[in-house]
Design a protein around this motif. Structure first.
Motif, PDB file in Angstrom:
ATOM      1  N   ILE A 117      35.078  29.023  39.030  1.00 12.42           N
ATOM      2  CA  ILE A 117      33.676  29.386  39.200  1.00 12.42           C
ATOM      3  C   ILE A 117      33.474  30.422  40.306  1.00 12.42           C
ATOM      4  O   ILE A 117      32.544  31.230  40.264  1.00 12.42           O
ATOM      5  N   GLY A 118      34.357  30.439  41.304  1.00 14.46           N
ATOM      6  CA  GLY A 118      34.165  31.373  42.411  1.00 14.46           C
ATOM      7  C   GLY A 118      34.871  32.704  42.264  1.00 14.46           C
ATOM      8  O   GLY A 118      34.549  33.665  42.972  1.00 14.46           O
ATOM      9  N   GLU A 119      35.829  32.796  41.337  1.00 12.65           N
ATOM     10  CA  GLU A 119      36.642  34.008  41.232  1.00 12.65           C
ATOM     11  C   GLU A 119      35.853  35.269  40.887  1.00 12.65           C
ATOM     12  O   GLU A 119      36.101  36.334  41.461  1.00 12.65           O
ATOM     13  N   PRO A 120      34.893  35.225  39.949  1.00 16.90           N
ATOM     14  CA  PRO A 120      34.167  36.454  39.637  1.00 16.90           C
ATOM     15  C   PRO A 120      33.380  37.014  40.813  1.00 16.90           C
ATOM     16  O   PRO A 120      33.108  38.224  40.864  1.00 16.90           O
ATOM     17  N   TYR A 121      33.028  36.164  41.772  1.00 14.10           N
ATOM     18  CA  TYR A 121      32.176  36.610  42.872  1.00 14.10           C
ATOM     19  C   TYR A 121      32.953  37.280  43.992  1.00 14.10           C
ATOM     20  O   TYR A 121      32.347  37.849  44.906  1.00 14.10           O
ATOM     21  N   LEU A 122      34.270  37.225  43.958  1.00 15.57           N
ATOM     22  CA  LEU A 122      35.044  37.971  44.948  1.00 15.57           C
ATOM     23  C   LEU A 122      34.929  39.459  44.680  1.00 15.57           C
ATOM     24  O   LEU A 122      34.565  40.244  45.571  1.00 15.57           O
ATOM     25  N   PHE A 123      35.215  39.854  43.440  1.00 20.00           N
ATOM     26  CA  PHE A 123      35.154  41.273  43.093  1.00 20.00           C
ATOM     27  C   PHE A 123      33.709  41.774  43.047  1.00 20.00           C
ATOM     28  O   PHE A 123      33.381  42.803  43.637  1.00 20.00           O
TER      29      PHE A 123
END
Length: 340
Positions: free
Chosen positions: A262-268
Motif C-alpha cells: 500500500i505504501g510503495e506507490p507513494y514513494l515515487f
C-alpha cells in the motif's frame, strides 16, 4: 548642456536582458508555471472527458490529491533540508496497519491509534535524523534500510491478516460521501489545506522556519551561526515519519483496507509531487504550496493517462520525463551557497 543630456540611453539589448532576468526571477520566486500547468491539464481533461465536470468526480480528484499531498508533506521538509526519506512506504504501511488491524479489528479508539502511529513513526524518524547528522551518513542509505525493517516488522505483526478494515470514524474522514460542517466534501481536503496553511506560516513567518531554511542551504554555515543543526535534522525526520504514518491511516481509510504494497506507490509519486512542484534539494524557495500544486498536477495527469488507456509503465515513463524537465529547469538556478 547638463550631464543628463550627455548620458547615452540604455541599449535595447541591455533592457531586454534586464527584463528577462526579472521575469526569470519571478518564475523562480512564485509557482507560476505550476499554476499554468494545472489550468492547462484541467482544461484538457474537461475537453477530453466532459462528463468529468461534476461534483462527484471533482471531489474524487481532490481527495486523491489530498492523500498524495499528505504523503509528500514530510518528504517536502526533508528535500528542502537536502536529504531524501526512502522509509516513507514503511511508515505508510505501519499507519495502514494501525488503522485496520489495531483500530478496526482490535477496537482500539481511532485517536489512540493515530497517537501511537505518530509516536512510533516520529520516534523512528527522529533516530534516523540524529544518526545521519551525528555520523555524517547519507539519509538515502539509512532510510532505505529502516524502511525495509519497518515493512518487515509490520508484516510480522499483521501475521497475514489483510482482511480487516478501518473503523467508520476513520473512513468517514476520507470517504467521498463524507461531509465537513454540513458541506458535501470529505474532511481530508480541509485537513490537508489547514496543514498547508500551517506549513506556510512555519516556513515563512517563524524564526524556526528561517533556521530550518538556513540549515538546508548550508548546514556548516548554519552551525557557525549557532543554529542547532542536529536538532533541526532530528525534528525534520521525525516530522517526516509521523506525517507519512498519518497519511497511511488516511490512505487505508479511503480504500477501506490495506495490502503489503500500500505504501510503495507513494514513494515515487510523493517525491515526484515535491520535485514537480519546484522544490529542489536544499532550495530556499521550497514550500508545501508547490507540493500541493505538484500533487494536483500528477493527479490530473494520471487521470488523463488512465482515460487514454496507457499502462502503469507508460505513466511512470511520462512522470520521469516530467521530473527531469522540472529539475533541469529549476536545478540550473545557482545555489544560494555559491552566491557569496
Amino acid at each position: 548642456m547638463t550631464s543628463d543630456t550627455l548620458s547615452p540611453a540604455p541599449a535595447p539589448r541591455v533592457r531586454t536582458r534586464r527584463s528577462w532576468t526579472k521575469f526569470k526571477a519571478w518564475i523562480f520566486e512564485a509557482p507560476v508555471l505550476q499554476v499554468l500547468v494545472v489550468v492547462a491539464l484541467a482544461t484538457w481533461l474537461v475537453i477530453a472527458i466532459p462528463a468529468i465536470a461534476n461534483p462527484r468526480s471533482v471531489t474524487s480528484i481532490l481527495v486523491i490529491t489530498s492523500l498524495l499531498a499528505l504523503a509528500a508533506m514530510g518528504q517536502t521538509l526533508v528535500v528542502i533540508l537536502g536529504g531524501l526519506d526512502l522509509a516513507a512506504p514503511g511508515y505508510i504501511l505501519f499507519g495502514a496497519f494501525m488503522a485496520t488491524n489495531v483500530a478496526g479489528k482490535l477496537g482500539v479508539p481511532a485517536l489512540v491509534a493515530v497517537l501511537i502511529t505518530i509516536v512510533a513513526c516520529g520516534g523512528i524518524g527522529a533516530a534516523i535524523g540524529w544518526i545521519c547528522h551525528r555520523f555524517a551518513v547519507q539519509p538515502l542509505v539509512v532510510t532505505l534500510g529502516t524502511g525495509a525493517a519497518i515493512t518487515g516488522a509490520t508484516l510480522f505483526l499483521a501475521d497475514g491478516d489483510y482482511s480487516s478494515a478501518p473503523p467508520q470514524a476513520l473512513r468517514s474522514l476520507a470517504s467521498l460521501r463524507g461531509t465537513t460542517f454540513g458541506l458535501q466534501f470529505p474532511p481530508i481536503i480541509l485537513i490537508v489545506l489547514l496543514c498547508g496553511v500551517g506549513m506556510w506560516i512555519f516556513l515563512n513567518r517563524t524564526a524556526a522556519g528561517r533556521r530550518f531554511h538556513a540549515t538546508g542551504v548550508n548546514f556548516r554555515a548554519a552551525r557557525l551561526t549557532r543554529i542547532r543543526t542536529s536538532f533541526v535534522w532530528t525534528l525534520v525526520f521525525a516530522a517526516s515519519g509521523a506525517l507519512a504514518g498519518v497519511a497511511g491511516i488516511f490512505i487505508a481509510s479511503y480504500g477501506s483496507g490495506w495490502s503489503q504494497t500500500i505504501g510503495e506507490p507513494y514513494l515515487f509519486s510523493g517525491l515526484a509531487a515535491v520535485l514537480v512542484g519546484g522544490t529542489i534539494f536544499g532550495s530556499i524557495r521550497g514550500s508545501y504550496t508547490r507540493t500541493l500544486l505538484g500533487a494536483l498536477t500528477l493527479t490530473l495527469l494520471s487521470t488523463i493517462i488512465v482515460s487514454n488507456g496507457l499502462s502503469e509503465a507508460q505513466s511512470r515513463i511520462i512522470f520521469g520525463i516530467i521530473i527531469l524537465a522540472v529539475v533541469s529547469l529549476y536545478g540550473r538556478e545557482r545555489h544560494v551557497r555559491d552566491r557569496f
